[in-house]
Structure formats: C-alpha cells, structure tokens
Design an enzyme around this catalytic site. Structure first.
Site, PDB file in Angstrom:
ATOM      1  N   ALA A 105      42.702 161.110  20.430  1.00 27.42           N
ATOM      2  CA  ALA A 105      43.307 160.230  19.416  1.00 27.42           C
ATOM      3  C   ALA A 105      44.141 161.020  18.423  1.00 27.42           C
ATOM      4  O   ALA A 105      44.259 160.648  17.257  1.00 27.42           O
ATOM      5  CB  ALA A 105      42.216 159.451  18.689  1.00 27.42           C
ATOM      6  N   ARG A 132      56.845 156.664  18.201  1.00 28.50           N
ATOM      7  CA  ARG A 132      57.586 155.485  18.672  1.00 28.50           C
ATOM      8  C   ARG A 132      57.077 154.184  18.059  1.00 28.50           C
ATOM      9  O   ARG A 132      57.733 153.153  18.171  1.00 28.50           O
ATOM     10  CB  ARG A 132      57.522 155.414  20.199  1.00 28.50           C
ATOM     11  CG  ARG A 132      58.489 156.368  20.888  1.00 28.50           C
ATOM     12  CD  ARG A 132      58.475 156.160  22.391  1.00 28.50           C
ATOM     13  NE  ARG A 132      57.312 156.777  23.012  1.00 28.50           N
ATOM     14  CZ  ARG A 132      56.951 156.565  24.276  1.00 28.50           C
ATOM     15  NH1 ARG A 132      57.643 155.724  25.028  1.00 28.50           N
ATOM     16  NH2 ARG A 132      55.891 157.171  24.765  1.00 28.50           N
ATOM     17  N   ASP A 189      44.467 154.990  22.680  1.00 29.97           N
ATOM     18  CA  ASP A 189      45.524 153.970  22.648  1.00 29.97           C
ATOM     19  C   ASP A 189      45.476 153.070  23.881  1.00 29.97           C
ATOM     20  O   ASP A 189      46.483 152.483  24.259  1.00 29.97           O
ATOM     21  CB  ASP A 189      46.901 154.619  22.506  1.00 29.97           C
ATOM     22  CG  ASP A 189      47.238 155.545  23.670  1.00 29.97           C
ATOM     23  OD1 ASP A 189      46.381 155.736  24.557  1.00 29.97           O
ATOM     24  OD2 ASP A 189      48.365 156.084  23.694  1.00 29.97           O
ATOM     25  N   ASN A 200      29.158 113.226  -6.260  1.00 32.14           N
ATOM     26  CA  ASN A 200      30.516 112.747  -5.965  1.00 32.14           C
ATOM     27  C   ASN A 200      31.500 113.344  -6.969  1.00 32.14           C
ATOM     28  O   ASN A 200      31.323 113.224  -8.181  1.00 32.14           O
ATOM     29  CB  ASN A 200      30.580 111.219  -6.048  1.00 32.14           C
ATOM     30  CG  ASN A 200      31.992 110.709  -5.748  1.00 32.14           C
ATOM     31  OD1 ASN A 200      32.358 110.519  -4.599  1.00 32.14           O
ATOM     32  ND2 ASN A 200      32.791 110.511  -6.790  1.00 32.14           N
ATOM     33  N   ALA A 209      35.608 108.382 -15.764  1.00 31.08           N
ATOM     34  CA  ALA A 209      36.941 108.854 -15.397  1.00 31.08           C
ATOM     35  C   ALA A 209      37.752 109.230 -16.630  1.00 31.08           C
ATOM     36  O   ALA A 209      37.652 108.583 -17.676  1.00 31.08           O
ATOM     37  CB  ALA A 209      37.667 107.784 -14.587  1.00 31.08           C
ATOM     38  N   ARG A 236      36.884 110.352 -24.014  1.00 35.56           N
ATOM     39  CA  ARG A 236      38.315 110.046 -24.011  1.00 35.56           C
ATOM     40  C   ARG A 236      38.615 109.193 -25.225  1.00 35.56           C
ATOM     41  O   ARG A 236      37.790 108.391 -25.674  1.00 35.56           O
ATOM     42  CB  ARG A 236      38.711 109.323 -22.720  1.00 35.56           C
ATOM     43  CG  ARG A 236      37.977 108.015 -22.485  1.00 35.56           C
ATOM     44  CD  ARG A 236      38.191 107.503 -21.077  1.00 35.56           C
ATOM     45  NE  ARG A 236      37.561 106.200 -20.862  1.00 35.56           N
ATOM     46  CZ  ARG A 236      37.129 105.761 -19.697  1.00 35.56           C
ATOM     47  NH1 ARG A 236      37.230 106.524 -18.641  1.00 35.56           N
ATOM     48  NH2 ARG A 236      36.589 104.555 -19.587  1.00 35.56           N
TER      49      ARG A 236
END
Length: 461
Positions: free
Chosen positions: A7, A13, A99, A373, A419, A436
């Site tokens: 190796a 190349r 290789d 959920n 929500a 909210r």
C-alpha cells in the site's frame, strides 16, 4: 497463512492529495476491503507496507495489523523485502495489493487449499480478461506448471493469443519467498526490484511453482485512476445488491439504488428507486424505504415506512410512518407506532411511542413522551443565542398549532397548549396553557395600510 499487503504507491494518476488506498468504494477505503477479505479467510497476521503517506493510512485503519515503511519506491519486490522481519521460514505468505477492493475471502481460502493440495513452494495467480492488452501474460509448460511471465510489449507473434494475465498475487512458503527476495536484481530500465521475478528465481532453482487460474477476473481489478475507481465501485455495488437479493430484499430499479457494504438489511424490506443507504445503517424486516430517501448510520425497526426523507445517525422504532420530506438529525430516537410527517425536523431528541408530529414542526433538544401530539407549526425554541436548552413534554400532552415552547420548559402529562401560544413557564399536569393576546378589532384601520389602487383605463370598443 500470513498476508503482506502492498500500500505504498503514490497513486499519482488519481490526481488527489491523499493516499490512493484510502479512496472509498461503497463507503469504505479500498485497503479495508483487502484486510476484511484476509480476516474473513482466517488470516489474522497481516502486514501493510506503506510509503510517505504511512501516518495517514495508519490513522485511517482501525485494524489490528502490522505496518512497515518502504522509505524509497524501489519496486514491488523491494516493498515485500521491507517486511522480511515479519516473514518466518515456516510461514505461508500471500502477497496482496491495497488497491484491489474486490478481492474475496473465498478466493484466498481456495488459493491456500490449492497450494496445500499440490504442496507447491510458490503459486502465482492468473485470470482471463476480455482485453488483456497491456498486461503481463503467464505461460506454462506441458504439465501446466509455471513457465514465465512475459510483459505485453515482449510477446512474440505466436504468443499474442495468450490471455492468461498475471494478477501480481503470489503465495509462497516463507523460506522460499525469502530465498527469491534476496536474489532479486534491479537490472531493468526503472532500476527497480520486481516481485514478478521471484517465481522465475524459484523455478530456476528447482522449486515447484504452479499457476492458479481464477475465472472471476473482476476481483483482481486494480484501481489506478478515478475512472477505474468508478468501475470498481460499480462492480462492488452490484455484488452488494446481489447479496441483498439473495437475502430476501426487494429492490425496485437496482440500477438507481446505492448501498454501502456496511449496511444491514433484513428479509422482506423493500427499497424504492433512488434510495441511498450509507455507513452503519440497519433496517428491520418488512420495512419500506421510499423513493429518494437517504439514510446514514441510522437504525430502522420492523414494518416501518420511510418516504422521501433524510436520516442521519437516527433511530426509528417499529411500525412508524416517516415522511415525506422529514429530516431526522443526529441524536434522534423515535419510538414505536409514531408518525413524523412532512417538513418535520427532529434533532437530538427522544420521542416516545404513539407520538405524532404530522407536519411543519421542529423538535430539537427535547424529551417527548408517549401519545403526544405536535400540531402544525409547533416548535421547540431550544437556542437562545448562547446555549441550547432542553424541552420536556410528558405523556399524553397536546401541543397545538403554531406553538413556541421556549426552553428550558416542561409540559407535564396531560397538559394542553392552545394553538398560537408562546410558552415560557411550566404547564402543570392536565392544565390548559393559553399564552396569546386577546384579539382586538380596529374598525377601518386596515385602509391606512393599503396602497391606493391605480385607476385602470377603459378599453375602447
């Protein structure tokens, strides 16, 4: 049997700046395939000969192998000679190349069996390829014993039809290998010591050298360029796909599916076109991986469906529905019977069984219980610009649409977040959190924010 793997080549190349043998094929460096083949053939004493990039190769090779350095590139024979201290006269040594990623353990076991059956001092491996142009040819005598290796340019006219090529692989007993190596000469135009001269030295000294012909030439294809790397990858990819076919995996349009050699797939799994499976991915039986999904280092349970999604280092349980267009990032663990839908992103979070995030949600750095959920547009706000904080949502909680959970925060079991809420404080068990502002209507105020309409010209009839 011992193995010496060469190796040390520069791989010019390849035109890259890292060692040739570390170029990957189907998710793994080429050198590692050769080491795996040796170990699967019960060859545990392995020496890897490295060159100037030796430290990089060592760092990238997590195997129990020996490394020796070839400081100067003086040929393949010289490379093996660098490992002479690891060769005992009583050994059987096979010389391989880092290789050649398509080499198989079956071949190595058959090679050893051939040598033992014939009690040969040396065995050189030959194969036939469709176009042998440029390869050295192996000739034999009337008994089929090794005669010579002839380079292509040196072939006589009556030898042009010989297509038994030299693979370069040599198996020899330790004492005879050392005998041939120390007698190598470099009287050639490159002034190098060639391993291919060893069989000739042994033969001329009266030792038995045989030729082992192997029908499957593809496993000896060496890689010296990017084109050859792609050719090896194509051959290996088909080999991998064939293995999964044999194990009961349905692959629809296998030409478009990419599976790393390290991936494990159970029987009954279906892979649709464009699927990419990488790294240590494991898929349980009867699951379906939908078109153009990409899974890396992820574990999928049984009877789970992944549709057009990306998973990285994620764990998904049994009987889940994931996607389409879901992104599960590292550290994600999804329980059983969950539904994680379109445009949902989960990161570094544990999600319990029977939990749903159907669409347009972000869950990050969170611990989510069972039967929770997550509504559309719900997110865990886990990052405050300095540190990332944790969100805990306990069993049976309901997170409404467009909810922001500002971490660190806890929604206790049975909690209900209305929500449009932004939650900064703890939500008690079975409580409803509404955060909210009350709606106020200002009559006529909208007109001030509208641009006056331009007059349109009436068309003439």
């Amino acid at each position: 049997m011992k193995a010496i793997i060469l190796a040390a080549g520069n791989g010019k190349r390849m035109k890259t700046n890292f060692p040739k043998v570390l170029h990957t094929v189907s998710g793994k460096p080429m050198l590692h395939y050769v080491i795996d083949a040796c170990q699967n053939a019960n060859i545990t004493d392995i020496t890897v000969v490295v060159g100037k990039d030796g430290e990089k190769i060592k760092a990238a090779t997590p195997y129990d192998v020996n490394f020796v350095e070839q400081a100067e590139q003086l040929g393949t024979g010289h490379a093996v000679l660098c490992a002479k201290d690891n060769i005992d006269p009583t050994d059987k040594v096979v010389i391989l190349y880092g290789d050649t990623p398509l080499i198989t353990s079956d071949f190595l076991q058959n090679l050893l069996a051939f040598q033992e059956k014939n009690e040969a001092h040396g065995v050189i491996v030959a194969t036939k390829i469709p176009d042998p142009t440029g390869y050295g040819r192996i000739t034999t005598n009337a008994n089929g014993d090794f005669s010579a290796i002839i380079e292509h340019k040196d072939l006589a006219s009556h030898q042009q039809n010989i297509n038994d090529i030299n693979t370069g692989i040599l198996l020899a007993t330790g004492s005879e290998l050392l005998y041939g190596l120390i007698r190598l000469e470099n009287h050639n135009y490159q002034n190098e010591y060639y391993l291919t001269d060893v069989p000739k030295i042994l033969k001329n000294s009266g030792y038995s050298v045989l030729v082992h012909n192997v029908a499957d030439y593809t496993q000896f294809l060496g890689v010296n360029s990017q084109k050859q790397l792609e050719e090896a990858a194509t051959a290996l990819r088909q080999r991998i796909i064939n293995r999964h076919f044999e194990n009961g995996v349905q692959i629809i349009d296998s030409s478009s599916v990419y599976i790393d050699s390290t991936v494990e797939i159970a029987a009954g799994v279906t892979l649709h076109p464009g699927v990419i499976l990488q790294g240590e991915t494991k898929i349980g039986e009867n699951s379906t991986i939908g078109a153009y999904s990409q899974l890396a280092n992820s574990v999928i349970g049984k009877t789970t469906t992944i549709r057009n999604s990306v998973l990285e280092s994620a764990i998904v349980g049994d009987h889940c529905q994931i996607g389409p267009f879901t992104y599960l990032r590292p550290g994600t663990e999804i329980g059983d019977y969950c539904r994680i839908g379109d445009f949902v992103e989960v990161k570094n979070s544990v999600i319990g069984n029977h939990t749903t995030a159907a669409h347009l949600a972000y869950i990050g750095d969170a611990e989510v219980g069972d039967r929770v959920n997550f509504g559309c547009g719900a997110i865990t706000v886990n990052y405050n610009g300095v540190v990332k904080n944790k969100t805990i949502v306990e069993d049976d909680a309901f997170i409404g649409s467009n909810v922001n959970l500002i971490a660190p925060v806890v929604v206790h079991s049975g909690g209900f977040v209305a929500a449009g809420s932004t939650i900064t404080d703890e939500v008690p068990q079975d409580a409803m959190a509404i955060a909210r502002q009350r709606q106020t209507n200002k009559e006529g105020l909208a007109k001030k924010f509208k641009k006056p309409k331009k007059a349109t010209k009436k068309s003439k009839k």
